[in-house]
Design a protein around this motif. Structure first.
Motif, short mmCIF file in Angstrom:
data_model
loop_
_atom_site.label_atom_id
_atom_site.label_comp_id
_atom_site.label_asym_id
_atom_site.label_seq_id
_atom_site.Cartn_x
_atom_site.Cartn_y
_atom_site.Cartn_z
N TYR A 14 1.83 3.10 -2.44
CA TYR A 14 1.41 4.04 -3.24
C TYR A 14 0.27 4.88 -2.74
CZ TYR A 14 -2.97 1.27 -4.08
OH TYR A 14 -4.36 0.80 -3.86
N ILE A 15 -0.58 4.54 -1.43
CA ILE A 15 -1.37 5.62 -1.10
C ILE A 15 -0.88 6.50 -0.49
CG2 ILE A 15 -3.10 3.72 -1.63
CD1 ILE A 15 -3.40 3.50 1.66
N GLU A 55 -5.89 5.33 -12.99
CA GLU A 55 -4.37 5.12 -13.09
C GLU A 55 -3.58 5.36 -11.86
OE1 GLU A 55 -0.53 5.78 -16.03
OE2 GLU A 55 -2.53 6.88 -16.43
N ASN A 56 -3.72 6.42 -11.01
CA ASN A 56 -2.78 6.86 -10.03
C ASN A 56 -3.63 7.02 -8.82
OD1 ASN A 56 -0.49 7.26 -11.69
ND2 ASN A 56 -1.36 9.09 -12.36
N SER A 59 -8.77 -0.14 -2.84
CA SER A 59 -8.54 -0.58 -4.07
C SER A 59 -8.00 0.62 -5.14
CB SER A 59 -9.57 -1.32 -4.68
OG SER A 59 -10.63 -0.46 -4.80
N LYS A 60 -7.34 0.18 -6.13
CA LYS A 60 -7.09 1.02 -7.09
C LYS A 60 -8.09 1.99 -7.94
CE LYS A 60 -2.23 0.64 -8.00
NZ LYS A 60 -1.35 1.67 -8.47
N PHE A 84 -6.68 5.96 -5.75
CA PHE A 84 -7.40 4.77 -4.68
C PHE A 84 -8.67 5.01 -4.38
CE2 PHE A 84 -5.71 7.31 -1.50
CZ PHE A 84 -6.66 6.85 -0.32
N ARG A 89 -7.86 11.21 -5.87
CA ARG A 89 -6.49 11.65 -6.93
C ARG A 89 -5.60 12.10 -6.45
NH1 ARG A 89 -11.08 13.44 -10.77
NH2 ARG A 89 -11.75 11.63 -11.99
N TYR A 122 0.79 -1.23 0.13
CA TYR A 122 -0.07 -0.10 -0.04
C TYR A 122 0.85 1.08 0.15
CZ TYR A 122 -3.96 -3.00 1.12
OH TYR A 122 -4.94 -3.77 1.04
#
Length: 373
Positions: free
Chosen positions: A73-74, A152-153, A148-149, A155, A213, A71
């Motif tokens: 990326y968040i 593209e960028n 979840s995603k 969650f 976003r 995780y």
């Protein structure tokens, strides 16, 4: 030497330290590392117990490695795009888990108040490597959620048990809390909420999926009349909203975009653009006797005409810059959006104003002082 003390004594000593200091001490030697692991697990399990989670024996490096691998990326600052009202969300690693915190504008029309914040979710991991996403919203306890995603960028957070969000004393109690927190209206006056305020309540109370976003804050710049960043601003019956000030080098303009919005001009839309190619000067016979700003800049006297209405009692007497601008207005549902003429006024390094000429109204904006990772 301290390293020769029994582990129980080292645990007592390290328990008095902040987490960063504990982690630093764990690198001193094997004795300190063992004691630090005990202290870390005790602290983490105390926190896990508050959410009804079972005891964990994972150490710091394991927790960090597992959480970041799935995780990571968040982490960072996000703009919420689920509804027209938008929002600001930050995700941080506190050393034990990931925490998502939502920032709200202050209630009423007071831009001097700090942002309100609420923890929205946590992500943790157990000893079997199973990730635990827990929604902290609602009135009936913590409950499971999914991360979840999104696009593209981005969650999204999906609450798995929307009924837990309902207040145990019913919708009237829930509406009373919302009215006080969002608009500064006391429970006995809750019947005074108008239609647009009720629409906002219904949107927030039914928000079981939060889509986000990335939000990138613009860097500081030497040529800025006021540094870019996040601001709080008054919007008549909508109260205070959050905005992002940025600059365009292409057409020498300032651009102010809504991070939180309303059912006239929603989040994500531009609210004000200002033409920086030519500064406005008001004719003033006293200009020679006016003081200089703290930065040594000449100031202009500022006074609203009697036809301009301000919801804020705080209207500065002096300003640094004035520029022609355009402000976006629309009917409910972002119907027939139009830019109308206005004036963008810089007061100092932390505040500016906007005169909406056609609406005969004035909005004041103050820089957000909260810091984000």
């Amino acid at each position: 030497m301290l390293s020769e003390l029994p582990e129980e004594m080292l645990v007592r000593i390290l328990s008095q330290l902040a987490l960063n200091d504990i982690l630093h001490m764990s690198s001193v030697c094997a004795s300190f590392r063992s004691a630090a692991d005990v202290v870390y697990r005790n602290l983490r399990n105390r926190i896990r117990g508050e959410c009804g989670q079972k005891v964990s024996l994972l150490n710091f490096s394991d927790v960090k490695s597992l959480l970041f691998s799935k995780y990571g990326y968040i982490l960072g600052l996000w703009k919420i795009v689920s509804t027209v009202y938008g929002g600001l969300l930050e995700v941080k690693f506190d050393g034990f888990r990931f925490i998502g915190t939502r920032y709200y504008p202050p209630p009423g029309d007071n831009v001097n108040e700090p942002l309100r914040l609420k923890k929205v979710f946590i992500i943790d991991v157990d000893d079997e490597g199973v990730f635990e996403c827990i929604c902290l919203r609602g009135n009936n306890g913590f409950h499971n959620a999914d991360i979840s995603k999104f696009e593209e960028n981005g969650f999204q957070l999906h609450c798995k048990d929307s009924e837990i969000h309902q207040h145990p004393l019913g919708p009237d109690a829930e509406l009373g809390i919302f009215g006080r927190e969002e608009f500064g209206i006391e429970e006995e006056d809750i019947s005074e909420l108008d239609d647009q305020q009720m629409r906002k309540y219904k949107a927030f109370s039914g928000e079981f999926v939060i889509k986000c976003r990335p939000l990138l804050l613009p860097p500081s710049r030497e040529d800025a009349v006021i540094q870019p960043g996040l601001f709080k601003g008054t919007y008549q019956g909508h109260g205070v909203e959050l905005l992002l000030l940025s600059y365009s080098d292409e057409d020498k303009s300032a651009i102010i975009t809504k991070i939180t919005g309303d059912d006239n001009v929603p989040a994500g839309e531009i609210t004000i653009t200002a033409d920086l190619s030519q500064q406005k000067f008001e004719t003033n016979k006293e200009s020679d006797s006016l003081p200089l700003s703290s930065a040594g800049l000449p100031v202009q006297r500022f006074e609203l005409s009697s036809s301009i209405y301000s919801r804020s009692d705080e209207v500065p007497e002096f300003c640094l810059y004035r520029f022609n601008s355009n402000g976006q207005v629309a009917y409910t549902g972002f119907d027939n959006p139009t830019f109308i003429k206005g004036e963008w006024v810089i007061f100092d390094s932390v505040s500016f104003g906007h005169i909406w000429l056609m609406l005969h109204s004035f909005s004041i904006y103050k820089r957000v002082t909260e810091t984000f990772v």
